[in-house]
Design a protein around this motif. Structure first.
Motif, PDB file in Angstrom:
ATOM      1  N   ARG A  63      32.615  33.188  27.197  1.00 45.03           N
ATOM      2  CA  ARG A  63      32.660  35.156  27.742  1.00 45.03           C
ATOM      3  C   ARG A  63      33.041  34.862  28.785  1.00 45.03           C
ATOM      4  O   ARG A  63      32.981  34.987  29.649  1.00 45.03           O
ATOM      5  N   LYS A  64      32.894  36.674  28.649  1.00 49.45           N
ATOM      6  CA  LYS A  64      33.635  37.260  29.763  1.00 49.45           C
ATOM      7  C   LYS A  64      32.864  37.421  31.070  1.00 49.45           C
ATOM      8  O   LYS A  64      31.163  37.694  31.052  1.00 49.45           O
ATOM      9  N   ILE A  65      33.395  36.832  32.376  1.00 49.08           N
ATOM     10  CA  ILE A  65      32.456  36.620  33.221  1.00 49.08           C
ATOM     11  C   ILE A  65      32.772  37.576  34.259  1.00 49.08           C
ATOM     12  O   ILE A  65      32.073  38.311  34.592  1.00 49.08           O
ATOM     13  N   THR A  66      34.250  38.561  34.611  1.00 49.09           N
ATOM     14  CA  THR A  66      34.173  39.470  35.349  1.00 49.09           C
ATOM     15  C   THR A  66      35.312  40.148  35.373  1.00 49.09           C
ATOM     16  O   THR A  66      36.331  39.297  34.850  1.00 49.09           O
ATOM     17  N   GLU A  67      35.724  41.125  36.429  1.00 47.56           N
ATOM     18  CA  GLU A  67      36.891  41.567  35.774  1.00 47.56           C
ATOM     19  C   GLU A  67      37.530  42.270  37.343  1.00 47.56           C
ATOM     20  O   GLU A  67      36.646  43.532  38.029  1.00 47.56           O
ATOM     21  N   ASP A  68      38.776  42.049  37.863  1.00 46.00           N
ATOM     22  CA  ASP A  68      39.209  41.980  39.513  1.00 46.00           C
ATOM     23  C   ASP A  68      39.269  44.070  39.217  1.00 46.00           C
ATOM     24  O   ASP A  68      40.793  44.059  38.963  1.00 46.00           O
ATOM     25  N   GLY A  69      39.053  44.826  39.166  1.00 46.04           N
ATOM     26  CA  GLY A  69      38.925  46.252  39.853  1.00 46.04           C
ATOM     27  C   GLY A  69      39.225  46.503  38.338  1.00 46.04           C
ATOM     28  O   GLY A  69      38.995  46.236  37.234  1.00 46.04           O
ATOM     29  N   ASP A  70      39.759  47.628  38.446  1.00 47.98           N
ATOM     30  CA  ASP A  70      40.182  48.663  36.730  1.00 47.98           C
ATOM     31  C   ASP A  70      41.465  48.303  36.071  1.00 47.98           C
ATOM     32  O   ASP A  70      41.911  47.960  35.192  1.00 47.98           O
ATOM     33  N   SER A  71      42.665  47.227  37.153  1.00 46.36           N
ATOM     34  CA  SER A  71      43.802  47.049  36.680  1.00 46.36           C
ATOM     35  C   SER A  71      43.544  45.754  36.523  1.00 46.36           C
ATOM     36  O   SER A  71      45.052  45.216  36.616  1.00 46.36           O
TER      37      SER A  71
END
Length: 131
Positions: A109-117
């Protein structure tokens, strides 16, 4: 998390690769440079089982930075079929249906993302078995 670090950690974050000590057979997860039990530096690659049972859990309502879009979410202590224990996110379940001792299985699964970019980080979570 930096992109190089993310790529370096893929084996243990996505494939659940651990290091099994050749001297005492202790499974070190996440992998270590020295065995936590005997101090040896002789290891073999070991893939952790994909199933286990939920030993304990906590519902996170005030998350750290980067996880605020997913609240509330569940962090659980899972004991895998070989006895290895790990702390992981529990997903795909209504919080009111959680039970200690329930069987769980690994999912990607997706864990997180570092901001919008920034990069989108994926990894292993666990969900109730037979969903």
């Amino acid at each position: 998390m930096s992109v190089p670090r993310y790529w370096r950690e893929i084996p243990y974050r996505i494939r659940l690769e651990a290091k099994k000590c050749k001297l005492c057979n202790y499974v070190n997860y996440p992998p270590r440079s020295k065995c936590l039990k005997c101090g040896s530096t002789e290891f073999e690659k070991y893939i952790l089982p994909k199933r286990g049972k939920l030993l304990s859990f906590s519902i996170i309502r005030n998350p750290p930075i980067g996880f605020d879009k997913k609240t509330p979410y569940v962090i659980g202590l899972v004991e895998l079929e070989d006895g290895t224990r790990l702390i992981t996110q529990i997903t795909d379940i209504d919080i009111n249906e959680l039970k200690i001792g329930m069987e769980v299985e690994q999912v990607f699964r997706k864990i997180t993302e570092d901001g919008d970019s920034g990069i989108i980080q994926y990894g292993v979570k666990f969900r109730p078995k037979n969903m």
